[in-house]
Design a protein around this motif. Structure first.
Motif, PDB file in Angstrom:
ATOM      1  N   CYS A  32       7.567  -6.090  -3.081  1.00 12.09           N
ATOM      2  CA  CYS A  32       8.801  -5.270  -2.620  1.00 12.09           C
ATOM      3  C   CYS A  32       9.107  -5.924  -3.003  1.00 12.09           C
ATOM      4  N   GLY A  61      12.345  -2.176  -1.118  1.00 13.90           N
ATOM      5  CA  GLY A  61      12.361  -1.166  -2.085  1.00 13.90           C
ATOM      6  C   GLY A  61      13.222  -1.955  -3.043  1.00 13.90           C
ATOM      7  N   PRO A  62      12.250  -1.686  -4.629  1.00 14.16           N
ATOM      8  CA  PRO A  62      11.125  -0.104  -4.824  1.00 14.16           C
ATOM      9  C   PRO A  62       9.902  -1.416  -4.306  1.00 14.16           C
ATOM     10  N   TYR A  72       8.666   2.574  -0.782  1.00  8.67           N
ATOM     11  CA  TYR A  72       9.972   1.316   0.580  1.00  8.67           C
ATOM     12  C   TYR A  72       9.301   0.955   1.656  1.00  8.67           C
ATOM     13  N   SER A  99       7.196   3.989   3.734  1.00  9.15           N
ATOM     14  CA  SER A  99       7.724   4.892   3.139  1.00  9.15           C
ATOM     15  C   SER A  99       6.685   5.976   3.581  1.00  9.15           C
TER      16      SER A  99
END
Length: 172
Positions: A32, A61-62, A72, A99
């Motif tokens: 990331c 993120g991403p 993320y 995420s």
């Protein structure tokens, strides 16, 4: 001969249980590269090393790599150690929340800091618990800008810093 047949059946049952429970390690090669970190220090950091509680929160993120479904992550570190404007002897624990809601926790995180007007810190360790990537290595690198270095000379020191960071996970 009957004993060999029982062994084969038992091995088949063990293999079926391992496959059904997902006991195999998950391959991960994930980075990331864009993130923002905010750190707090209690008491404030001064030129004199003193026992300090550190807390850092970050968003990333991403995320790119494997697995592809994680886009993320958030990062939450808590630690203590002897900290000054010139050195950092912290250790602690951090959790990454992905995420999809899964987590990766490092219980024995180490902090390595290089200071030259800005602190470049690396917080890393092996994932020891959580719902994802147990056994994988995670590293969070952050550049925490200290805009007012004169705070190092005050008795209260600086109590917060922020900056960009990255998160990398590797496990096979």
């Amino acid at each position: 001969m009957r004993l060999d047949g029982v062994r084969q059946v038992m091995m088949g049952v063990v293999l079926a249980v391992v496959m059904a429970t997902g006991a195999q390690a998950e391959t991960v090669l994930l980075t990331c590269p864009v993130g923002t970190s905010v750190s707090k220090f209690t008491p404030g950091v001064t030129l004199t090393p003193r026992q300090t509680a550190s807390e850092e929160k970050a968003l990333f993120g991403p995320c790119v790599g494997l697995p592809v479904d994680l886009v993320y992550a958030s990062f939450d570190f808590q630690g203590t150690g002897l900290v000054s404007c010139l050195s950092n002897g912290s250790a602690g624990r951090f959790t990454v929340t992905w995420s999809d809601g899964s987590t990766s926790t490092v219980d024995q995180a180490t902090v390595i800091t290089a200071r030259a007007g800005a602190s470049v810190s690396s917080v890393s360790g092996t994932v020891t618990s959580g719902t994802r990537f147990v056994g994988a290595f995670i590293e969070h690198t952050v550049a925490l800008a200290q805009l007012d270095l004169t705070k190092c000379l005050s008795p209260l020191g600086f109590t917060a810093a922020a900056g960009p960071g990255t998160l990398t996970v590797l496990g096979l």
